[in-house]
Design an enzyme around this catalytic site. Structure first.
Site, PDB file in Angstrom:
ATOM      1  N   LYS A   1     -10.191   5.095   7.154  1.00  0.00           N
ATOM      2  CA  LYS A   1      -9.412   6.000   6.301  1.00  0.00           C
ATOM      3  C   LYS A   1      -9.231   5.377   4.926  1.00  0.00           C
ATOM      4  O   LYS A   1      -8.901   4.196   4.806  1.00  0.00           O
ATOM      5  CB  LYS A   1      -8.035   6.269   6.925  1.00  0.00           C
TER       6      LYS A   1
ATOM      7  N   GLU B   1       0.824  -1.220   0.000  1.00  0.00           N
ATOM      8  CA  GLU B   1       0.000   0.000   0.000  1.00  0.00           C
ATOM      9  C   GLU B   1       0.850   1.258   0.000  1.00  0.00           C
ATOM     10  O   GLU B   1       0.477   2.294   0.562  1.00  0.00           O
ATOM     11  CB  GLU B   1      -0.956  -0.026   1.193  1.00  0.00           C
TER      12      GLU B   1
ATOM     13  N   HIS C   1      -5.126   2.183   0.937  1.00  0.00           N
ATOM     14  CA  HIS C   1      -4.463   3.130   0.031  1.00  0.00           C
ATOM     15  C   HIS C   1      -4.374   2.508  -1.360  1.00  0.00           C
ATOM     16  O   HIS C   1      -3.833   1.414  -1.512  1.00  0.00           O
ATOM     17  CB  HIS C   1      -3.062   3.473   0.532  1.00  0.00           C
TER      18      HIS C   1
END
Length: 253
Positions: A170, A86, A143
């Site tokens: 997130k 990531e 991510h």
């Protein structure tokens, strides 16, 4: 709206909070960065331990954490091992990743820990359980440095993080066009409006996505990252400039 309090910082109250990453390679670099950060505008400090040359040596990680905690005093400290999958600096097998995070939590030196959603449900659940037993908040993260998933997929990932017990979901994505930035912001607004059991953090990376790091208060993202020196992700602004812009937006919003 549900807030998360870490030390003296309330996340998802008022303007988005600014988190400054430390990305030093050596212990000396890390502690020097922490000393500089103390005199800047920020709310939270993130130690990106994957950047540390001895990140896989727990005793050396613990040594740095002890000194960081002393230097940062009452500033909340976020511990993050960003895996190579990531965008991080190091590869790590899942068992070592789990053990490192669990052992760090046991030190009682950190306030928040980042766990990657795609490390697996079992790993996420174990880290969440251990963290909450030690009064450590959890950011579950994802991510994507290649693309921006569609809005429904972004929402699905954020909602799954909530279901796994994360205090703050997130997601950071890479735009390939301006419409991708709008997709990220639309997902942020819908998540913050319809699934507001937790604060959320969202961002569109790179220069094209810069606006997403500035408009969190309008769309629902509770924290943003600003650099002092070396950045930890594409599109991060200088923390001082970021603070000025966020403060102006907060004043007029």
């Amino acid at each position: 709206m549900s807030t998360v309090k870490v030390r003296n910082v309330v996340i998802d109250e008022g303007m988005p909070k600014i988190c400054v990453p430390i990305v030093g390679k050596t212990k000396e670099d890390i502690l020097k960065a922490a000393a500089v950060i103390k005199d800047t505008n920020h709310h939270i400090v993130e130690w990106r331990v994957d950047c540390f040359e001895d990140a896989l040596d727990f005793d050396k990680v613990a040594e740095v954490l002890n000194e960081l905690r002393a230097l940062l005093e009452d500033t909340p400290l976020l511990f993050t091992f960003r895996t190579a999958n990531e965008g991080g600096e190091k590869a790590i097998d899942k068992n070592h990743y789990l053990k490192l995070n669990l052992d760090v939590i046991s030190l009682n030196l950190i306030d928040i820990i980042d766990v990657e959603l795609f490390s697996g449900d079992d790993i996420v659940s174990k880290i969440v359980t251990k963290a909450h037993a030690n009064n450590v908040a959890v950011i579950a993260s994802n991510h994507d440095f290649n693309k921006t998933p569609d809005k429904d997929e972004i929402l699905e990932r954020l909602i799954k993080m909530q279901k796994l017990g994360a205090d703050i979901p997130k997601i950071a994505v890479m735009p390939t066009c301006k419409k991708d930035v709008i997709t990220l912001l639309a997902a942020t607004e819908e998540m913050a409006t319809n699934h507001n059991d937790t604060p959320i953090i969202t961002m569109s990376m790179g220069s094209m996505g810069l606006i997403s790091r500035l408009c969190g208060e309008a769309f629902g993202s509770a924290l943003t990252f600003g650099a002092i020196g070396k950045t930890s992700a594409p599109g991060q602004m200088n923390a001082a400039d970021l603070s000025k812009i966020l403060s102006l937006i907060h004043e007029y919003i």
